[in-house]
Motif scaffolding. Structure first.
Motif, short mmCIF file in Angstrom:
data_model
loop_
_atom_site.label_atom_id
_atom_site.label_comp_id
_atom_site.label_asym_id
_atom_site.label_seq_id
_atom_site.Cartn_x
_atom_site.Cartn_y
_atom_site.Cartn_z
N ALA A 324 -8.58 77.11 -15.67
CA ALA A 324 -8.00 75.76 -15.77
C ALA A 324 -8.79 74.91 -16.75
O ALA A 324 -8.21 74.17 -17.57
CB ALA A 324 -7.99 75.10 -14.39
N ALA A 331 -6.34 72.18 -24.71
CA ALA A 331 -5.35 71.11 -24.85
C ALA A 331 -5.97 69.86 -25.44
O ALA A 331 -5.34 69.14 -26.20
CB ALA A 331 -4.73 70.81 -23.49
N ILE B 39 3.49 66.82 -14.72
CA ILE B 39 3.81 68.10 -14.09
C ILE B 39 2.75 68.41 -13.05
O ILE B 39 2.91 69.27 -12.20
CB ILE B 39 3.83 69.22 -15.15
CG1 ILE B 39 4.82 68.92 -16.25
CG2 ILE B 39 4.08 70.58 -14.56
CD1 ILE B 39 6.14 69.55 -16.12
N LEU B 85 -8.48 63.10 -14.57
CA LEU B 85 -8.61 64.20 -15.52
C LEU B 85 -7.37 64.28 -16.41
O LEU B 85 -7.47 64.42 -17.64
CB LEU B 85 -8.75 65.53 -14.77
CG LEU B 85 -10.13 65.93 -14.30
CD1 LEU B 85 -10.02 67.20 -13.46
CD2 LEU B 85 -11.03 66.19 -15.50
N HIS B 86 -6.22 64.20 -15.76
CA HIS B 86 -4.95 64.25 -16.50
C HIS B 86 -4.85 63.04 -17.43
O HIS B 86 -4.41 63.16 -18.58
CB HIS B 86 -3.78 64.27 -15.51
CG HIS B 86 -2.44 64.35 -16.14
ND1 HIS B 86 -2.11 65.30 -17.08
CD2 HIS B 86 -1.32 63.60 -15.98
CE1 HIS B 86 -0.86 65.11 -17.46
NE2 HIS B 86 -0.36 64.08 -16.82
N ALA B 89 -7.31 63.48 -20.44
CA ALA B 89 -6.84 64.49 -21.39
C ALA B 89 -5.60 64.00 -22.14
O ALA B 89 -5.53 64.10 -23.36
CB ALA B 89 -6.53 65.80 -20.66
N ARG B 94 -5.29 62.89 -26.29
CA ARG B 94 -4.00 63.21 -26.88
C ARG B 94 -3.59 64.66 -26.65
O ARG B 94 -2.99 65.30 -27.52
CB ARG B 94 -4.01 62.95 -28.39
CG ARG B 94 -4.37 61.52 -28.70
CD ARG B 94 -4.57 61.36 -30.19
NE ARG B 94 -5.27 60.11 -30.47
CZ ARG B 94 -5.71 59.76 -31.66
NH1 ARG B 94 -5.54 60.55 -32.70
NH2 ARG B 94 -6.34 58.64 -31.84
N ALA B 95 -3.95 65.20 -25.49
CA ALA B 95 -3.53 66.57 -25.17
C ALA B 95 -2.03 66.57 -24.91
O ALA B 95 -1.45 65.55 -24.57
CB ALA B 95 -4.26 67.06 -23.93
N ASP B 96 -1.41 67.73 -25.06
CA ASP B 96 -0.02 67.89 -24.66
C ASP B 96 0.04 67.61 -23.15
O ASP B 96 -0.66 68.24 -22.36
CB ASP B 96 0.43 69.32 -24.96
CG ASP B 96 1.91 69.51 -24.70
OD1 ASP B 96 2.56 70.09 -25.55
OD2 ASP B 96 2.40 69.08 -23.64
N VAL B 98 2.28 68.13 -20.87
CA VAL B 98 2.75 69.20 -20.01
C VAL B 98 1.64 70.22 -19.79
O VAL B 98 1.40 70.68 -18.67
CB VAL B 98 4.01 69.87 -20.60
CG1 VAL B 98 4.43 71.04 -19.76
CG2 VAL B 98 5.13 68.85 -20.71
N VAL B 99 0.94 70.55 -20.88
CA VAL B 99 -0.14 71.53 -20.77
C VAL B 99 -1.24 71.00 -19.85
O VAL B 99 -1.74 71.71 -18.97
CB VAL B 99 -0.73 71.83 -22.16
CG1 VAL B 99 -1.96 72.71 -22.03
CG2 VAL B 99 0.30 72.48 -23.04
N SER B 100 -1.58 69.73 -20.02
CA SER B 100 -2.62 69.14 -19.18
C SER B 100 -2.19 69.16 -17.71
O SER B 100 -3.00 69.43 -16.83
CB SER B 100 -2.91 67.72 -19.66
OG SER B 100 -3.55 66.99 -18.67
N VAL B 102 -0.19 71.35 -16.34
CA VAL B 102 -0.31 72.74 -15.88
C VAL B 102 -1.76 73.04 -15.53
O VAL B 102 -2.06 73.66 -14.50
CB VAL B 102 0.19 73.70 -16.98
CG1 VAL B 102 -0.15 75.13 -16.63
CG2 VAL B 102 1.69 73.56 -17.17
N ALA B 103 -2.68 72.53 -16.36
CA ALA B 103 -4.10 72.76 -16.08
C ALA B 103 -4.51 72.09 -14.77
O ALA B 103 -5.28 72.67 -13.99
CB ALA B 103 -4.95 72.22 -17.23
N ILE B 104 -3.98 70.89 -14.51
CA ILE B 104 -4.26 70.21 -13.24
C ILE B 104 -3.84 71.09 -12.06
O ILE B 104 -4.57 71.24 -11.08
CB ILE B 104 -3.48 68.87 -13.17
CG1 ILE B 104 -4.13 67.81 -14.04
CG2 ILE B 104 -3.35 68.36 -11.74
CD1 ILE B 104 -5.23 67.05 -13.38
N PHE B 106 -3.49 74.38 -11.95
CA PHE B 106 -4.42 75.51 -11.82
C PHE B 106 -5.72 75.07 -11.16
O PHE B 106 -6.22 75.71 -10.25
CB PHE B 106 -4.77 76.07 -13.21
CG PHE B 106 -3.81 77.07 -13.74
CD1 PHE B 106 -3.63 78.28 -13.11
CD2 PHE B 106 -3.10 76.83 -14.90
CE1 PHE B 106 -2.75 79.22 -13.62
CE2 PHE B 106 -2.23 77.74 -15.42
CZ PHE B 106 -2.05 78.94 -14.77
N LEU B 107 -6.25 73.97 -11.68
CA LEU B 107 -7.56 73.53 -11.24
C LEU B 107 -7.53 73.13 -9.76
O LEU B 107 -8.44 73.47 -9.01
CB LEU B 107 -8.01 72.33 -12.09
CG LEU B 107 -9.45 71.88 -11.88
CD1 LEU B 107 -10.41 73.01 -12.20
CD2 LEU B 107 -9.78 70.66 -12.72
#
Lengths: 348, 319
Positions: A324, A331, B39, B85-86, B89, B94-96, B98-100, B102-104, B106-107
């Motif tokens: 993660a 990202a 997301i 965190l989201h 990011a 400026r992270a994508d 949706v990707v961020s 998804v990482a949330i 998972f984490l």
């Protein structure tokens, strides 16, 4: 141009490094020994031929789900539905594997083709809705994941079996399993799927980089209006991109259905392989070669993690935390780029 | 079995299943109205459920009857912090988005299971002992027919969830704060020109969504599952996301959709005991919320339009 390439290569490396460091911080804080933890992980991934076989076996669906996500990314789409497309692909492959009895050279390709078709069909719906009604593909693919899960479970229970929790085993003629590969890896579950995954990577590279259609697909991904002005059919290209992406995901399911498990059982939740594909694609920079490397990394992390509880007492979930965080760092590459340019300036 | 008895089984259990979805979907409304895709609602619910259960198990002896309420508070705070965190990011780096998100997800699941194994030495917590009480709402429960169906024998958080939807509607559509929130999500550059700090507004919105999703997860864990494991929250965050979209990014719409999805969920569970529903395979009820969301998005059930700046990071000075 040259320094841009270097940065593109450095970002994933730095992201992995930062992820691993953050993982060791988590281990230290919660009272585990990070060196013992990571040694166990390394041993569990590459320690002997059995572990290497398992790592390569785990890498196989990761390559394909990574390719599926990356193909969509490169054409301007975000396919979170790889998980669902993988599940219907798995179902279709097992269905063909159980239902027919054919010579191997027809049966095996037929089962894989069925999986690709099922995945493609499942991705066709979000692709069509995006092209025709401008519905965002992210939400539709998420919803399609759950529909895939529940429908597949119902089919396993009532069509493929008589209210049992799993299907019959597929016929030998549709199997990817190989006694040769198993014997050289100390009877791991390694199967021929890895060859198919590598071929798929080459196909993805060739399709996107070397054909006119691939150029068109990428152009539509970059700028719909410009592509439309240049006379390309934007709607058709969006649908085609989703369908191809779904086909890769379906084949990933076939790897599980024809190789690793040789059947399909009722699932309480998702396999996770499709979601991990997002991480694989991102880390691999959405290009075929990068994806093979990052699939290897994630395969090694997942398989190696299984060794951590017994040797170092660390829960396997540590690896999920590391994955993660790697996604976060990739990202947030803006941050890493910022750091890199600052370091360069100070160097001068 | 008469119609009334059937309703008496279905409706209370629909409200029961809907409550966590309502909280989380309202959180989603805040985040997405400010222009940040979330997301990560699923992961934030996981963190909320984890915090709620662990707090409850740890402090049940000290706080007694108050424990579940304090657990909600704890889940709210941890959810808000986790969503930071989201926010960092996707707003600052400026992270994508949706990707961020998804990482949330998972984490959240990785971290909470890691901690469960660390604390309890197994993959699943024990059952909690102190939950919420069921109450009859005074006066309203005396209304014939509607009273027993809607206001008898319910959990307090369910009623809070429904009331909260109206509060959120008021905040978003009737207060200056709400106007700023919406303007940041529709046209951040114009908002910035008018002196609204886009980044701060978005940070606040994402953290509110984390807080509400945290509550949603804790309510689910305290009332429905009563323990925490890898499968406690399985898709409820995504269902809440679907409810928010089905409700057209409107708090009351989101609540209505969440109630409807709760209804579908309760049908798939209690449907086996009801005569004419026994014939309907459960799979149709299980996939109904998702199919309906897709249909809603396609425009068959009225057009749903997302906030205009949804999903795009705001970069000052960029046209």
């Amino acid at each position: 141009m040259n320094s841009g390439r270097l940065t593109n290569f450095l970002i994933p490396l730095l992201a992995v490094l930062l992820g691993v460091i953050a993982g060791s911080i988590v281990m230290v804080i919660s009272g585990y020994d990070p060196i013992a933890g990571y040694s166990a992980l390394l041993y569990g991934a590459f320690g002997d031929s059995y572990y290497i076989g398992e790592t390569i076996r785990q890498m196989t669906p990761y390559i394909l789900s990574g390719l599926a996500v990356a193909f969509a990314f490169r054409t301007g789409l975000f396919n979170i539905g790889v998980e669902g497309q993988l599940i219907v692909g798995w179902l279709a492959a097992v269905w063909v594997g159980v239902a027919f009895e054919l010579p191997k050279f027809i049966h095996l390709p037929l089962a894989i083709l069925a999986a690709a078709l099922a995945g493609a069909l499942w991705a066709l719906i979000p692709g069509f809705l995006k092209a025709r009604f401008k519905v965002h593909e992210v939400i539709v693919t998420i919803m399609m994941n759950y529909i895939a899960l529940h429908v597949t479970n119902a089919i396993i229970r009532f069509v493929l079996s008589d209210k049992s929790y799993k299907s019959e085993e597929i016929h030998e003629s549709a199997s990817l399993r190989s006694e040769f590969l198993q014997s050289i890896t100390d009877y791991s579950t390694l199967h021929y799927g890895i060859i198919i995954a590598l071929i798929a990577a080459v196909i993805m590279w060739f399709l996107l980089e070397k054909t006119t259609k691939g150029y068109e697909l990428r152009a539509v991904g970059f700028n719909q209006h410009a592509s439309h002005y240049a006379g390309m059919n934007v709607s058709n290209n969006i649908v085609l991109a989703m369908v191809i992406s779904g086909a890769f995901a379906g084949v990933a399911g076939a790897m599980e259905g024809l190789g690793t498990f040789a059947n399909i059982s009722v699932k309480a939740g998702f396999t996770g392989v499709g979601f991990d594909g997002i991480a694989v694609a991102l880390l691999g920079g959405n290009n075929a070669f990068g994806i093979i490397l990052s699939a290897l990394l994630f395969g090694a992390l997942k398989v190696g993690a299984l060794e951590m509880p017994s040797s170092a007492g660390v829960p396997t979930e540590l690896v999920d935390i590391v994955i993660a965080l790697i996604i976060f760092f990739v990202a947030s590459s803006y941050l890493i780029r910022l750091l890199l340019t600052r370091v360069k300036k100070e160097g001068k | 079995m008469g119609v009334f008895e059937i309703l008496q089984i279905i409706i209370p259990s629909a409200i029961f299943f809907a409550a966590p979805l309502i909280f989380t979907a309202l959180g989603g409304v805040f985040s997405e109205r400010s222009g940040v895709v979330n997301i990560g609602l699923e992961g934030l619910m996981v963190i909320g459920a984890f915090t709620g259960v662990v707090f409850n198990l740890t402090f049940a002896d000290q706080f007694g009857e108050l424990t579940p309420w304090l657990a909600l508070l704890a889940a709210m705070i941890i959810g808000a912090l986790f969503s930071l965190l989201h926010a960092v990011a996707s707003i600052s780096f400026r992270a994508d988005q949706v990707v961020s998100g998804v990482a949330i997800n998972f984490l959240a699941i990785g971290l909470s299971l890691f901690l469960v194994k660390k604390i309890y030495g197994k993959g699943q917590t024990d059952q909690i002992q102190v939950g919420f009480d069921k109450i009859d709402i005074p006066v309203l429960s005396d209304i014939p027919i509607i009273g027993p169906l809607l206001f008898e024998n319910g959990y307090i958080p369910s009623y809070i969830a429904i009331a909260l939807a109206f509060v959120v509607w008021y905040i978003i559509f009737k207060t200056p704060f709400g106007l700023r929130l919406r303007s940041v999500g529709e046209h951040p550059m114009a908002a910035d020109t008018m002196g609204i700090n886009v980044a701060i507004m978005r940070y606040i919105a994402v953290m509110i969504s984390g807080a509400l999703a945290g509550i949603g997860g804790a309510v689910y864990a305290t009332i429905i599952s009563r323990d925490f494991s890898h499968a406690t929250i399985s898709g409820h965050g995504f269902m809440a996301l679907a409810a928010m979209i089905f409700g057209k990014w409107h708090p009351l719409g989101a609540m209505g959709a969440a109630l409807f999805f709760g209804f579908a969920q309760s049908l798939s569970i209690v449907g086996q005991t009801i005569p004419f529903l026994k014939e309907v395979p459960t799979v149709y009820l299980l996939i109904a919320p998702y199919v309906l969301t897709i249909l809603a998005l396609t425009g068959f059930i009225g057009r749903a339009d997302a906030p205009k700046a949804l999903g795009t990071p705001y970069i000052k000075g960029k046209r």
